[in-house]
Design an enzyme around this catalytic site. Structure first.
Site, PDB file in Angstrom:
ATOM      1  N   GLN A 123       0.845  -1.202   0.000  1.00 18.35           N
ATOM      2  CA  GLN A 123       0.000   0.000   0.000  1.00 18.35           C
ATOM      3  C   GLN A 123       0.873   1.242   0.000  1.00 18.35           C
ATOM      4  O   GLN A 123       1.758   1.387   0.835  1.00 18.35           O
ATOM      5  CB  GLN A 123      -0.931  -0.004   1.206  1.00 18.35           C
ATOM      6  CG  GLN A 123      -0.213  -0.031   2.551  1.00 18.35           C
ATOM      7  CD  GLN A 123      -1.171  -0.122   3.717  1.00 18.35           C
ATOM      8  OE1 GLN A 123      -2.032  -0.983   3.762  1.00 18.35           O
ATOM      9  NE2 GLN A 123      -1.028   0.785   4.658  1.00 18.35           N
ATOM     10  N   GLU A 154      -8.785  -2.369   7.592  1.00 14.95           N
ATOM     11  CA  GLU A 154      -7.378  -2.544   7.936  1.00 14.95           C
ATOM     12  C   GLU A 154      -7.163  -2.464   9.449  1.00 14.95           C
ATOM     13  O   GLU A 154      -6.356  -3.183  10.016  1.00 14.95           O
ATOM     14  CB  GLU A 154      -6.555  -1.464   7.220  1.00 14.95           C
ATOM     15  CG  GLU A 154      -5.092  -1.358   7.620  1.00 14.95           C
ATOM     16  CD  GLU A 154      -4.230  -2.479   7.053  1.00 14.95           C
ATOM     17  OE1 GLU A 154      -4.795  -3.486   6.619  1.00 14.95           O
ATOM     18  OE2 GLU A 154      -3.004  -2.345   7.095  1.00 14.95           O
ATOM     19  N   SER A 162      -1.910   6.000  13.098  1.00 19.94           N
ATOM     20  CA  SER A 162      -1.682   6.209  14.524  1.00 19.94           C
ATOM     21  C   SER A 162      -2.961   5.989  15.313  1.00 19.94           C
ATOM     22  O   SER A 162      -4.038   6.475  14.941  1.00 19.94           O
ATOM     23  CB  SER A 162      -1.169   7.633  14.743  1.00 19.94           C
ATOM     24  OG  SER A 162      -1.289   7.967  16.096  1.00 19.94           O
ATOM     25  N   GLU A 166      -3.810   7.338  17.891  1.00 19.01           N
ATOM     26  CA  GLU A 166      -4.353   8.593  18.420  1.00 19.01           C
ATOM     27  C   GLU A 166      -5.508   9.110  17.559  1.00 19.01           C
ATOM     28  O   GLU A 166      -6.391   9.827  18.044  1.00 19.01           O
ATOM     29  CB  GLU A 166      -3.257   9.659  18.521  1.00 19.01           C
ATOM     30  CG  GLU A 166      -2.374   9.538  19.761  1.00 19.01           C
ATOM     31  CD  GLU A 166      -1.423   8.364  19.714  1.00 19.01           C
ATOM     32  OE1 GLU A 166      -1.189   7.804  18.610  1.00 19.01           O
ATOM     33  OE2 GLU A 166      -0.889   7.997  20.774  1.00 19.01           O
TER      34      GLU A 166
END
Lengths: 299, 377
Positions: B126, B244, B360, B362
């Site tokens: 990817q 994913e 991430s 976050e």
């Protein structure tokens, strides 16, 4: 696998909500909790309404979780899950575990006191002579049990089942309190301004609340799945996770809300202090872990 | 609400376990998913799965699947991830690359790519992250400029896994330089052998997992490589990323490591050290919490309900589980972890990746906070 409430599950939860509303509404009921009182009228109203007629264990646990989330001061949730065997006449219930040193929730005010004594139960007669109210600030009325003065009917071989269900309902109540504490904290963050901005705009605080919300949500599902399987090990795992969640959430949410979270008028303490109390009732991490690893109940 | 596997789901898990038992060498259960990829064995294993209808069972039958439910999708992931992921990098093909092509591809693209994926004959990478656009993916600068029936691509992608062996790249590029953020981005399905496409390994400390830099220098590709509408690929990307984020059920392998640690504790009599009882249970509960939150997301997916919030919560829980298990492994195995092929090293490295691979974590916290608190501006 289905994570949505069934029609029957929705019905019992809605029924409990209706009873709370009919008994003077949530504001009245919550005010009793703010003062760490016992809402005998609501306890009776819930029992009289037959909310749990024909309910299975998961539905009973959902009721306990819901009542904890509403922040009411009844023993109905506890009784719904623990006393599924129909042994007791109607009335509020307190459950003690012989060998634990601490005071017992609702012991001085409930109609019935049942003591788990190893493999047996003791349905205590005239409980008032065995209990002494203690000073406590953990969201419920607590009382100490004088174990040497326990007279009552001994019920053989039911101790383990009651102990397991007591663990389950305590974890469910943690799940309900955790969800409510997060919702209240989020509401406060949206309103409270500091440095010219609402707290909800500070990423440091947003992430802490999000982390807490993940723990609270996972606790719900750990408990619900354990109620569905009724597997003692699943229940012990759920209890361990619930205790970890309570330990994680309370300092976080108190810190986010600031000093007002210490005050009774703010109301967060109903949930935060109950979270602490409930996790202490479950026991410390070592006690809970020993129970999981041994595959047996610890008290 | 109920938590029972159906007979069909149980049978599916049993079928998978039998295949793994028969086909996957023992040492695979010691491997970190992604540690071996693009090898002869991974191709062979994927072809075996394909022959048995187990490579992409959750795909529509019209595209080579067998219309299996999202529940079977997660069972597939759990079993194979726990076995070291013997599909190699091809798990990405079936988890989200193929579904993205099914969702947005032309009939030619479907015909060309989907058969290759479902027969287990192709590997992909990817082309997402850039030096200035990691978590902030929408800030990507790689440009694809339309030139008649072609696009000319220039730019660089970094931290790309599996690129050394990949035959195709699922590439994101900005096709409208005037647009900002997630507007003006397009997807391209690009053979890695295309002239102007270079791949260079980026040395890293992860050792169980390789990183690469992809460079595009005046790479000229047919417009027919574009997947979905020009400048408006974000919806397809979002859907792909949702797959994913929970497509690799890391909690399943972390739970396996936890069980191994418990066995080692018993064998080596570790019961008096490092708070092991409490920490083993904390690790087990963390893995189970992650699993139940993933199932919540799968349930939403199966019912066609919104799943973004559930996926975000699940991802946070997955990352926690990997890290808790890694810390416990390091503390218990101490200097044994210093060897590259040790369980401790593997768990440490996979835990380091957990919060970053697929974006991430976050960002997931941001999304959860948004649901609780609003946009925060």
């Amino acid at each position: 696998m289905d994570y949505n409430f069934s029609a029957s599950q929705q019905r019992v939860i809605a029924a409990a909500d209706r009873v709370v509303e009919a008994a003077g509404g949530i504001e009245r009921a919550f005010a009793v909790s703010v003062a760490a009182g016992y809402d005998r009228d609501l306890d009776r109203a819930l029992a009289d309404a037959g909310v749990l007629d024909g309910a299975d264990l998961l539905e009973r646990v959902l009721i306990a979780e819901r009542l904890a989330e509403l922040g009411v001061a009844t023993t109905y949730g506890l009784r719904s899950v623990v006393a599924v065997d129909g042994l007791l006449p109607p009335g509020g219930l307190a459950v003690a575990v012989l060998g634990r040193q601490g005071p017992v929730r609702y012991a001085a005010v409930a109609d019935h006191l049942v003591v788990i004594d190893g493999d047996d139960l003791i349905a205590v007669d005239n409980a008032t002579k065995s209990v002494t109210t203690v000073r406590s600030g953990f969201g419920y009325p607590y009382a100490r049990i004088a174990s040497e003065e326990l007279d009552g009917t001994r019920l053989k071989g039911m101790g383990e089942a009651w102990r397991t269900r007591l663990t389950l309902v305590t974890a469910a109540e943690i799940a309900g309190n955790a969800a409510a504490a997060i919702a209240r904290t989020a509401a406060h963050m949206r309103l409270r301004e500091q440095f010219g901005r609402t707290l909800s705009t500070f990423q440091a605080l947003r992430h802490r609340l999000a982390e807490a919300a993940v723990s609270a949500e996972a606790t719900r599902w750990m408990v619900r799945e354990a109620a569905f399987t009724a597997d003692p090990r699943d229940i012990d795992l759920a209890a361990s996770y619930a205790a970890q969640t309570a330990a994680h959430l309370v300092p976080e949410l108190v810190q986010i809300c600031g000093a007002r979270s210490f005050t009774l008028e703010f109301g967060l303490h109903v949930f935060t202090m109950r979270l602490v109390g409930l996790r202490l009732e479950l026991g410390g991490p070592d006690r809970l872990a020993a129970r999981v690893l041994a595959g047996e109940s610890v008290s | 609400m109920e938590f029972e596997w159906s007979t069909e789901e149980r049978r599916f898990r049993d079928e998978l376990r039998a295949v793994i038992e028969a086909e996957v060498p023992d040492h695979w259960s010691e491997l970190i998913p992604g540690e071996e990829f693009g090898t002869e064995f991974t191709y062979e294993f994927c072809r075996t799965l394909a022959e048995k209808g187990l490579l992409a069972p959750h795909w529509p039958a019209a595209y080579g699947g067998r219309d299996a439910s999202p529940w079977q999708f997660i069972i597939l992931g759990e079993e194979l991830w726990s076995a070291g992921e013997p599909r190699g990098s091809q798990y990405m093909n079936v988890n989200w690359i193929g579904p993205a092509i099914i969702a947005a591809g032309t009939s030619e693209q479907k015909k060309y790519h989907l058969g290759r994926i479902t027969s287990g004959d192709v590997t992909w990478c990817q082309g997402f992250s850039e030096q200035g656009a990691g978590t902030d993916l929408a800030n990507m600068q790689t440009r694809a400029v339309r030139d008649g029936d072609f696009y000319v691509v220039n730019g660089e992608k970094v931290w790309t896994s599996y690129a050394q062996e990949a035959e195709f790249c699922f590439l994101l590029a900005r096709t409208d330089p005037e647009s900002a953020g997630n507007k003006g981005i397009s997807i391209f399905l690009v053979p890695t052998a295309t002239r102007g496409f270079t791949i260079e390994r980026i040395p890293s400390v992860l050792d169980v997992h390789e990183f690469n830099r992809l460079t595009f220098s005046d790479m000229r590709i047919p417009a027919s490589y574009r997947l979905g509408p020009e400048n408006d690929a974000w919806r397809v990307i979002r859907e792909a990323l949702a797959h994913e984020r929970i497509g690799g059920p890391r909690y399943a392998r972390a739970a396996l490591v936890t069980r191994r640690l418990a066995e080692m504790a018993a064998a080596r009599d570790w019961w008096d050290r490092d708070g092991i009882r409490t920490r083993l249970v904390a690790a087990e509960t963390a893995c189970k919490a992650a699993r139940l939150l993933v199932y919540q997301a799968i349930d939403a997916r199966a019912k066609g309900q919104p799943q973004d919030l559930a996926v975000s919560r699940a991802r946070v829980a997955i990352v926690r589980s990997e890290r808790i298990v890694a810390e416990l492994t390091l503390d218990l195995l101490e200097d044994e972890c210093l060897e590259r092929d040790s369980m401790g090293n593997g768990q440490l490295k996979t835990a380091m990746i957990a919060g970053l691979g697929g974006g991430s974590v976050e960002v997931q916290l941001n999304m959860i906070a948004r649901a609780l608190l609003g946009p925060g501006r």
